[in-house]
Design an enzyme around this catalytic site. Structure first.
Site, mmCIF file in Angstrom:
data_model
loop_
_atom_site.group_PDB
_atom_site.id
_atom_site.type_symbol
_atom_site.label_atom_id
_atom_site.label_comp_id
_atom_site.label_asym_id
_atom_site.label_seq_id
_atom_site.Cartn_x
_atom_site.Cartn_y
_atom_site.Cartn_z
ATOM 1 N N ARG A 126 0.842 -1.210 0.000
ATOM 2 C CA ARG A 126 0.000 0.000 0.000
ATOM 3 C C ARG A 126 0.881 1.267 0.000
ATOM 4 N NH1 ARG A 126 -0.456 4.708 2.694
ATOM 5 N NH2 ARG A 126 -0.059 3.638 4.667
ATOM 6 N N ASP A 127 1.549 1.551 1.114
ATOM 7 C CA ASP A 127 2.323 2.803 1.205
ATOM 8 C C ASP A 127 3.512 2.751 0.249
ATOM 9 O OD1 ASP A 127 3.030 5.293 2.116
ATOM 10 O OD2 ASP A 127 3.308 4.715 4.210
ATOM 11 N N HIS A 130 4.972 4.537 12.701
ATOM 12 C CA HIS A 130 5.054 4.442 11.237
ATOM 13 C C HIS A 130 6.097 5.465 10.779
ATOM 14 C CE1 HIS A 130 2.884 4.047 7.200
ATOM 15 N NE2 HIS A 130 3.491 5.216 7.032
ATOM 16 N N HIS A 146 8.832 7.029 8.213
ATOM 17 C CA HIS A 146 9.466 7.130 6.896
ATOM 18 C C HIS A 146 10.931 7.469 7.161
ATOM 19 C CE1 HIS A 146 5.969 7.010 4.008
ATOM 20 N NE2 HIS A 146 5.370 6.976 5.193
ATOM 21 N N CYS A 175 4.154 9.529 0.120
ATOM 22 C CA CYS A 175 2.745 9.892 0.049
ATOM 23 C C CYS A 175 2.578 10.924 -1.051
ATOM 24 C CB CYS A 175 2.268 10.448 1.393
ATOM 25 S SG CYS A 175 0.571 11.040 1.319
ATOM 26 N N ASN A 191 9.446 4.567 3.126
ATOM 27 C CA ASN A 191 9.227 4.116 4.505
ATOM 28 C C ASN A 191 10.511 3.527 5.060
ATOM 29 O OD1 ASN A 191 6.466 3.921 3.106
ATOM 30 N ND2 ASN A 191 5.923 3.603 5.247
#
Ligand code: HMG
Ligand code: MG
Length: 303
Positions: free
Chosen positions: A12-13, A207, A209, A240, A249
């Protein structure tokens, strides 16, 4: 040190920011490789508007084909996204807001208060006594916003409080543009513990990055405070589309190496994981960039 939980967000990310469209079968092989490497929780896609994130416009095709084994989750921004997810029997969702108004507007075209109002409806519709259901809430730009600059930890606490009020099962605290230092993680981590008590620990995920190379140091700082749950992305893929300057990430390979070398067993095979992104990287025309991935691939080719 007790067990550490890793949520793999690469599909996803990791992929959402890639402009070259990655074919569905490549994505599925990527997920399978992650599962085969031993990852047990994978954020697989997003039920967001395909106009806003074209790369994940294939969520409805991907979901039913995901290989069995891991627990999968998906991002849901609104009721429309939830209906799409429920049609596919998605049982783990992630709603997402932020600690900055400008980023929230750029990312989901809502104010923070509007996201909370929307998530109240989403979670009420999602909860069902006869169906397993689990919901995460993200708080992005928890340290700095690309539009507003530094974020006061009190604002992060306010948004956490609102999400807790909605009854989410966990909160993921996002350093969306990957700028935080361990000192800032300690400040925010201590504020969270002071506000909600140590019982919040199992409900918090970090989370990070890794734009400026502080991701692993930040994870260590959070570990030292007692936190045990982290998001990361294979190969350090990520970013993003609505956060200018957001780098990849924190790489799952780097996390696995650090944890295993510290004596914390992860159940993830680093060499297999390091190969998991090879096809995706070939699709987007880049070489491996995560340090532990490069070292592991080098070791495999020598061995
Ligand atoms: P909008 O344009 O304000 O929404 O977008 P709208 O309600 O006016 O709808 C516009 C069109 O989209 C309509 O279609 C809707 O039906 C459709 P049209 O009539 O024009 O044909 N639509 C949808 N279609 C499919 N699925 C949906 C959906 N909703 C509306 N769910 C919206 C508002 C929230 C939809 C949009 O802003 C959006 O999708 N944003 C998502 C952006 C995103 O995914 N960003 C990246 C994830 S966040 C992140 O990366 C941070 C994180 O990693 C943590 C960290 O690092 O900090 C999580
Ligand atoms: Mg992110």
């Amino acid at each position: 040190m007790s067990g550490v939980r890793i949520v793999e967000v690469g599909p996803r990310d990791g992929l959402q920011n890639e402009s070259a469209l990655i074919p569905l079968d490549v994505k599925l092989r990527f997920v399978r490789s992650l599962a085969d490497a031993g990852l047990k929780e994978i954020e697989a896609t997003s039920f967001v508007s395909p106009k806003w994130v074209p790369q994940l416009g294939d969520a409805a095709e991907l979901w039913p084909k995901l290989p069995e084994g891991p627990l999968y989750s998906a991002l849901v921004p609104n009721l429309k996204g939830l209906e799409r997810a429920l049609d596919l029997d998605v049982q783990r969702i992630a709603v997402f807001t932020a600690a900055s108004e400008s980023f929230t507007k750029a990312n989901v075209n809502m104010t923070i208060a509007e996201t909370i109002d929307q998530f109240r409806l989403v979670i009420a519709r999602f909860r069902h006594p006869c169906r397993p259901n689990w919901a995460r809430g993200y708080v992005s730009t928890a340290f700095e916003c690309p539009y507003e600059g530094r974020i006061n930890p009190k604002k992060v606490l306010e948004v956490c409080e609102a999400l807790i009020g909605l009854g989410v099962d966990e909160i993921s605290i996002g350093d969306t543009i990957g700028v935080a230092s361990p000192a800032e993680v300690r400040v925010l981590g201590r504020e969270i513990l002071a506000a909600f008590g140590n019982q919040i620990i199992p409900k918090i995920t970090w989370h990070f990055h890794d734009t400026w190379g502080t991701g692993l140091a930040n994870l260590s700082a959070a570990l030292d405070l007692g936190f045990r749950s982290f998001d990361s992305s294979a190969g350090g893929l990520g970013g993003c589309p609505y956060a200018p300057g957001a780098g990849g990430n924190l790489a799952t390979e780097d996390v696995i190496y650090l944890l295993e070398r510290t004596g914390i067993s992860t159940g993830v095979d680093l060499d297999s994981l390091s190969r998991a992104t090879e096809e995706v990287l070939a699709c987007v025309g880049r070489s491996p960039a995560a340090k532990s991935q490069i070292a592991s691939l080098g070791r495999s080719s020598v061995g």
